[in-house]
Design a protein around this motif. Sequence first.
Motif, short mmCIF file in Angstrom:
data_model
loop_
_atom_site.label_atom_id
_atom_site.label_comp_id
_atom_site.label_asym_id
_atom_site.label_seq_id
_atom_site.Cartn_x
_atom_site.Cartn_y
_atom_site.Cartn_z
N ALA A 157 0.81 -1.22 0.00
CA ALA A 157 0.00 0.00 0.00
C ALA A 157 0.84 1.28 0.00
O ALA A 157 0.31 2.36 -0.19
CB ALA A 157 -0.95 0.01 1.20
N LYS A 158 2.16 1.16 0.22
CA LYS A 158 3.01 2.35 0.21
C LYS A 158 2.93 3.09 -1.11
O LYS A 158 3.11 4.32 -1.16
CB LYS A 158 4.46 1.96 0.50
N ALA A 159 2.71 2.36 -2.18
CA ALA A 159 2.63 2.98 -3.50
C ALA A 159 1.27 3.59 -3.78
O ALA A 159 1.09 4.26 -4.80
CB ALA A 159 2.97 1.95 -4.59
N ILE A 160 0.32 3.36 -2.87
CA ILE A 160 -1.05 3.84 -3.10
C ILE A 160 -1.36 5.05 -2.25
O ILE A 160 -1.95 6.02 -2.72
CB ILE A 160 -2.07 2.72 -2.79
N GLY A 161 -0.98 5.02 -0.96
CA GLY A 161 -1.34 6.10 -0.05
C GLY A 161 -0.19 6.52 0.84
O GLY A 161 0.90 5.94 0.81
N LYS A 162 -0.46 7.50 1.67
CA LYS A 162 0.53 8.04 2.60
C LYS A 162 0.41 7.32 3.93
O LYS A 162 -0.67 7.20 4.49
CB LYS A 162 0.28 9.54 2.79
N ALA A 163 1.56 6.83 4.44
CA ALA A 163 1.55 6.05 5.67
C ALA A 163 1.07 6.88 6.85
O ALA A 163 1.38 8.07 6.98
CB ALA A 163 2.94 5.50 5.95
N GLY A 164 0.30 6.23 7.73
CA GLY A 164 -0.21 6.87 8.93
C GLY A 164 0.10 6.02 10.15
O GLY A 164 1.22 5.54 10.32
N LEU B 290 -5.34 8.17 1.49
CA LEU B 290 -5.39 8.66 0.12
C LEU B 290 -6.51 9.69 0.05
O LEU B 290 -7.62 9.44 0.52
CB LEU B 290 -5.68 7.50 -0.84
N LYS B 291 -6.21 10.85 -0.51
CA LYS B 291 -7.19 11.93 -0.52
C LYS B 291 -7.08 12.73 -1.81
O LYS B 291 -5.99 13.02 -2.29
CB LYS B 291 -6.97 12.86 0.68
N LYS B 292 -8.24 13.07 -2.37
CA LYS B 292 -8.30 13.93 -3.55
C LYS B 292 -9.55 14.79 -3.43
O LYS B 292 -10.67 14.28 -3.49
CB LYS B 292 -8.35 13.10 -4.83
N GLY B 293 -9.34 16.08 -3.23
CA GLY B 293 -10.49 16.95 -3.00
C GLY B 293 -11.20 16.54 -1.73
O GLY B 293 -10.60 16.44 -0.66
N GLU B 294 -12.49 16.27 -1.84
CA GLU B 294 -13.29 15.88 -0.69
C GLU B 294 -13.36 14.37 -0.51
O GLU B 294 -13.94 13.88 0.47
CB GLU B 294 -14.71 16.43 -0.83
N ASP B 295 -12.79 13.61 -1.43
CA ASP B 295 -12.88 12.15 -1.39
C ASP B 295 -11.66 11.56 -0.69
O ASP B 295 -10.52 11.93 -0.99
CB ASP B 295 -12.99 11.58 -2.80
N THR B 296 -11.90 10.62 0.23
CA THR B 296 -10.80 10.03 0.99
C THR B 296 -10.91 8.50 0.99
O THR B 296 -12.01 7.94 0.95
CB THR B 296 -10.79 10.53 2.45
N ASP C 120 -0.85 -1.74 -11.27
CA ASP C 120 -0.49 -0.36 -11.61
C ASP C 120 -1.04 0.55 -10.51
O ASP C 120 -2.25 0.72 -10.40
CB ASP C 120 -1.07 0.01 -12.97
N SER C 121 -0.16 1.14 -9.71
CA SER C 121 -0.59 1.93 -8.56
C SER C 121 -1.38 3.16 -8.97
O SER C 121 -2.29 3.59 -8.25
CB SER C 121 0.62 2.34 -7.71
N ILE C 122 -1.06 3.75 -10.11
CA ILE C 122 -1.78 4.95 -10.55
C ILE C 122 -3.22 4.62 -10.89
O ILE C 122 -4.17 5.30 -10.45
CB ILE C 122 -1.07 5.59 -11.77
N ILE C 123 -3.42 3.55 -11.65
CA ILE C 123 -4.77 3.12 -12.01
C ILE C 123 -5.54 2.72 -10.76
O ILE C 123 -6.73 3.05 -10.60
CB ILE C 123 -4.72 1.95 -13.01
#
Length: 319
Positions: free
Chosen positions: A15-22, A32-38, A121-124
């Motif tokens: 998951a390191k390639a998908i989101g920011k570690a917490g 993982l966050k984009k605008g209002e979607d998390t 593919d982490s981007i997809i």
Amino acid sequence: MPNLNVAVLGPHGYAKAIGKAGTESDITFYNLKKGEDTVTIIEPSRYPERVAPLYYAVAMSQSAILVVDAITPEFGECVVMLDCAGIKSGYVILRNYIDKSQIDPLIKGTVIENYTFMEDDSIILRESLLAAAAKVERVISDIPGTVMVDHHFNVKGIGTVILGGVVKGTIRTHDSVKVLPGERTAQIRSIQRHDDDCTDAVPYDRVGLALKNITADEIDRGQVVTTDDSIKTGDSFKGRIKIVKYWNVPMKDSMVIHIGHWMSYVSGKIDSVTDDSDPKNPEVEISLEKDIAYFPGDKAIVHHLDAGKLRVVGTIVLE
């Protein structure tokens, strides 16, 4: 701000390639966050040596990503856990030249056969998760709120903070809450969702709650913070275990088991077994080492840790 909780089951750190570690413990969170979607991503860091982290990751999630590097007993255990938990949506990522035809017979009849097969593919994958999060309906209601606690600690200048997920209803700042199991009460001082201050939280939200009138040492993983009077607590249950088809060990009196419900993972034993000529659906009486909190009719997952390659037995309805 809708949120999607996703269990990532596969190689550690995928998951390191998908989101920011917490937050990291026996389970690791990525955001993982984009605008209002998390999207909240949960990996079972201490699996497979311990099955509890696998249970925790799945119990907190509405969706899953199953990464298959090899067809192993761990792959089978993940499939069984997801199926018992009823995680109906997700993705399968095949690696190391594994073909879909190799796993089709192994996932037939489980929730996994309805998952989307996706390239590695982490981007997809990120875009797909955010698109799914955008579809989550966020409903504020007058239904009493319940949060299952997964972490708790003291923050200088703030006091007691718990991290967890809303499982039902709506919680609000200044709510007076019960901490169950137990007899303690507290008040919600403030609420954060993905580090943003807010005044309420609803199902699927992952929250941090600052609490008044209780210390971090008085809270533990597995408890719930709730305004709902219909929640019960108990340490003994009677019902039928729906045993998974891959499980071949008969249930016996005095067998040591573990019950997983929300973030509770509690050891206990089977006090009596009545199979009624149906060993895959025996009626049992179970006693646990400590109380768990639940809504009547909830489903819990039964584990037997000494069983070898498969430690997931099946499910039982809590009444």
